[in-house]
Scaffold this active site. Structure first.
Site, PDB file in Angstrom:
ATOM      1  N   GLU A   1      -2.114 -11.541 -34.541  1.00 27.86           N
ATOM      2  CA  GLU A   1      -0.741 -11.901 -34.843  1.00 27.86           C
ATOM      3  C   GLU A   1      -0.322 -13.123 -34.027  1.00 27.86           C
ATOM      4  O   GLU A   1      -0.618 -13.218 -32.829  1.00 27.86           O
ATOM      5  CB  GLU A   1       0.219 -10.744 -34.548  1.00 27.86           C
TER       6      GLU A   1
ATOM      7  N   GLU B   1       3.906 -14.698 -38.042  1.00 28.57           N
ATOM      8  CA  GLU B   1       5.330 -14.363 -38.132  1.00 28.57           C
ATOM      9  C   GLU B   1       6.078 -15.678 -37.933  1.00 28.57           C
ATOM     10  O   GLU B   1       6.231 -16.167 -36.821  1.00 28.57           O
ATOM     11  CB  GLU B   1       5.717 -13.335 -37.066  1.00 28.57           C
TER      12      GLU B   1
ATOM     13  N   HIS C   1       7.330 -14.100 -27.911  1.00 27.25           N
ATOM     14  CA  HIS C   1       8.138 -13.049 -28.529  1.00 27.25           C
ATOM     15  C   HIS C   1       9.588 -13.531 -28.508  1.00 27.25           C
ATOM     16  O   HIS C   1      10.238 -13.558 -27.469  1.00 27.25           O
ATOM     17  CB  HIS C   1       7.978 -11.726 -27.768  1.00 27.25           C
TER      18      HIS C   1
ATOM     19  N   ASP D   1       3.240 -15.190 -33.458  1.00 26.40           N
ATOM     20  CA  ASP D   1       4.676 -15.341 -33.692  1.00 26.40           C
ATOM     21  C   ASP D   1       5.062 -16.794 -33.397  1.00 26.40           C
ATOM     22  O   ASP D   1       4.972 -17.243 -32.249  1.00 26.40           O
ATOM     23  CB  ASP D   1       5.474 -14.403 -32.789  1.00 26.40           C
TER      24      ASP D   1
ATOM     25  N   HIS E   1      -1.439  -6.359 -32.520  1.00 28.78           N
ATOM     26  CA  HIS E   1      -0.014  -6.675 -32.634  1.00 28.78           C
ATOM     27  C   HIS E   1       0.393  -7.517 -31.428  1.00 28.78           C
ATOM     28  O   HIS E   1      -0.057  -7.271 -30.314  1.00 28.78           O
ATOM     29  CB  HIS E   1       0.792  -5.367 -32.664  1.00 28.78           C
ATOM     30  N   ASN E   2       1.251  -8.523 -31.674  1.00 27.66           N
ATOM     31  CA  ASN E   2       1.693  -9.407 -30.568  1.00 27.66           C
ATOM     32  C   ASN E   2       0.495  -9.834 -29.723  1.00 27.66           C
ATOM     33  O   ASN E   2       0.494  -9.707 -28.496  1.00 27.66           O
ATOM     34  CB  ASN E   2       2.724  -8.700 -29.677  1.00 27.66           C
TER      35      ASN E   2
END
Length: 511
Positions: free
Chosen positions: A142, A191, A157, A144, A112-113
């Site tokens: 991931e 994302e 983020h 973003d 994640h992230n």
């Protein structure tokens, strides 16, 4: 198993005791006695005279002993401290599972992230975070994506002070390192917050940089209506950059019944841990059945601003394939993730237990009654060796905590007593008994702690592995530090015994 004995002054003395029990007063250990030891104590029931010859050839350096087909104590010690006597089944250091089943049948190592090296408010974004994750066998990354200046999409983020890196640099890094450790597919979880124009830029970078490593057309596979297996060296995009999304397009989760009637096999759902936990408690069997047909991705709650992690075991129990963790955050959750995915050659894909794959029988992980005969596990924590001394130089007061992580009714932990002022050769000789109803889902975690007060202790080292990778007999446990790196030569010496998992819905556990 040998009878209880007094604490030896060194770990060498413990091995010497075992050796002398089988030499029958002779100067060296004969081949026939070594075979007896392998079968009776190590429970290597398939061992043969050829096995013995190979061990003597591998670990004995005294020519006279070699010529007579026997083993000196020094050779026996080398064997007992070798990979052949590690608590982790060395056959599982290579890919050994069926890799042609649908993707839904596997746990997938997921981050994640992935871009962050710290917290998600002011932490740094760095390409090295992708390199580290890939080198740990991570297969779902991931990214973003946000609009950047000069039509260059950036990764960070959003709406925070985390630093930014270029999307194209991330993709170049993925291309370079994707298949260094594992030959199996990498899933890019995008994302996407970019405008249409910068989405087109992203698509072009994916195509031009990844080239033939990008999965851009559906694969031929024998079971239409199911996802293919993880047997192609490709990068898979999971989001909505139109034609580039082949197998893992994301859709909103509404309900299990809605998914059953409307969701396609190539569509996945992504949900935060709190929603997933609520579904787990309310509809566990439905969640398990959902994950037999579709991929579900679980990610940490937005409230975890420090990038802390949840316990992944609760969602593996449901059969969720992509249980995403903050790889940069050390501690129990990442220890469990590392333990789960060191199995199957560390390739990042681990076949889910049969109980989670079978559509013929309903399984509720929250229920303590499964109609399965429990497996009895005996662990004797005998001793330790060369524990790392703290900066203060004061010897440790160590004890060992053995933790079982599985379904709720199987999860528990037990401690040895504390040995005072002994970092070098602590001796516990402590028996621990566990009854485990679903061992195929369990992880075993050995954790050494330093008793710093009446009710306080500090982490020293740990080692986590799947129950199904446990080797029986006298074994050594290689301890690791907080970041998962080896603490060699720090180790534990243990004895392991359990009844083999029965037939039926369970997979066989190697002895």
């Amino acid at each position: 198993m040998m009878k209880r004995r007094k604490a030896p002054s060194t770990r060498r003395a413990e091995i010497q005791y075992l050796y002398q029990c089988y030499t029958s007063g002779q100067a060296t250990l004969s081949g026939s006695s070594l075979l007896k030891f392998l079968k009776k104590e190590q429970m290597e029931l398939r061992a043969t005279e050829e096995t013995v010859e190979c061990l003597i050839d591998r670990y004995e350096i005294e020519e006279t002993a070699k010529d007579s087909g026997s083993m000196t104590f020094e050779g026996f010690l080398r064997y007992m401290e070798s990979r052949d006597c590690c608590v982790f089944n060395q056959a599982h250091t290579s890919v050994y599972q069926d890799m042609d089943q649908p993707l839904t049948n596997y746990f997938i190592s997921s981050s994640h992230n992935t871009y962050l090296t710290g917290d998600q408010l002011v932490g740094k974004s760095h390409l090295d975070a992708y390199v580290c994750a890939l080198r740990k066998g991570c297969r779902c990354l991931e990214i973003d994506c946000w609009d950047g200046p000069d039509m260059e999409p950036v990764v960070y983020h959003g709406y925070t002070l985390t630093t930014k890196i270029l999307f194209r640099d991330v993709i170049s890094t993925v291309k370079k390192h994707a298949f260094e450790v594992s030959a199996y597919p990498v899933i890019l979880s995008l994302e996407n917050h970019c405008c249409k124009e910068q989405q087109e830029v992203m698509a072009q970078y994916l195509i031009s940089i990844l080239g033939d490593k990008l999965l851009s057309t559906p694969l031929d596979h024998p079971t239409p209506g199911d996802l293919p297996g993880p047997n192609k060296k490709k990068v898979v995009v999971a989001q909505s950059l139109s034609d580039l999304v082949i197998y893992t397009g994301s859709v909103k989760f509404i309900s299990f019944s809605h998914a059953k009637d409307n969701q396609n096999c190539y569509e996945n759902t992504s949900m935060a841990e709190k929603k997933a936990r609520k579904l787990t408690k309310a509809s566990g069997p439905d969640f398990v059945q959902h994950n037999q047909r579709f991929i579900s991705r679980i990610y940490p709650a937005a409230s975890r601003t420090s990038s802390s992690n949840y316990n992944p075991q609760e969602f593996w129990n449901m059969g969720s394939q992509i249980v995403a963790l903050n790889f940069q955050s050390l501690g129990l959750p990442m220890d469990l993730n590392d333990g789960r995915f060191q199995d199957n050659g560390g390739c990042g894909y681990v076949l889910k237990p049969a109980v989670l794959r079978s559509s013929q029988k309903s399984f509720n992980p929250s229920c303590s009654q499964h109609g399965l005969k429990p497996t009895h596990l005996l662990l004797k924590v005998i001793s330790g060796s060369n524990m790392p001394v703290p900066r203060s130089g004061k010897p440790l007061d160590p004890f060992v905590r053995v933790e079982i992580h599985g379904i709720a009714s199987d999860s528990c932990r037990k401690n040895t007593h504390t040995v005072r002022n002994n970092s070098l050769t602590p001796f516990w000789e402590t028996d621990m008994n566990f009854n485990i109803s679903v061992p195929e889902l369990c992880l075993i975690r050995f954790c050494v702690r330093d008793q710093t007060g009446l009710l306080s202790s500090e982490f020293v080292g740990q080692y986590t592995l799947p129950f199904t990778s446990l080797k029986k007999g006298y074994r050594w446990v290689p301890l690791r530090c907080r970041d998962g790196c080896s603490l060699d030569p720090a180790s534990l010496f243990v004895f392991v015994c359990f009844l083999d998992v029965g037939a039926g819905s369970r997979d066989a556990v190697p002895g």
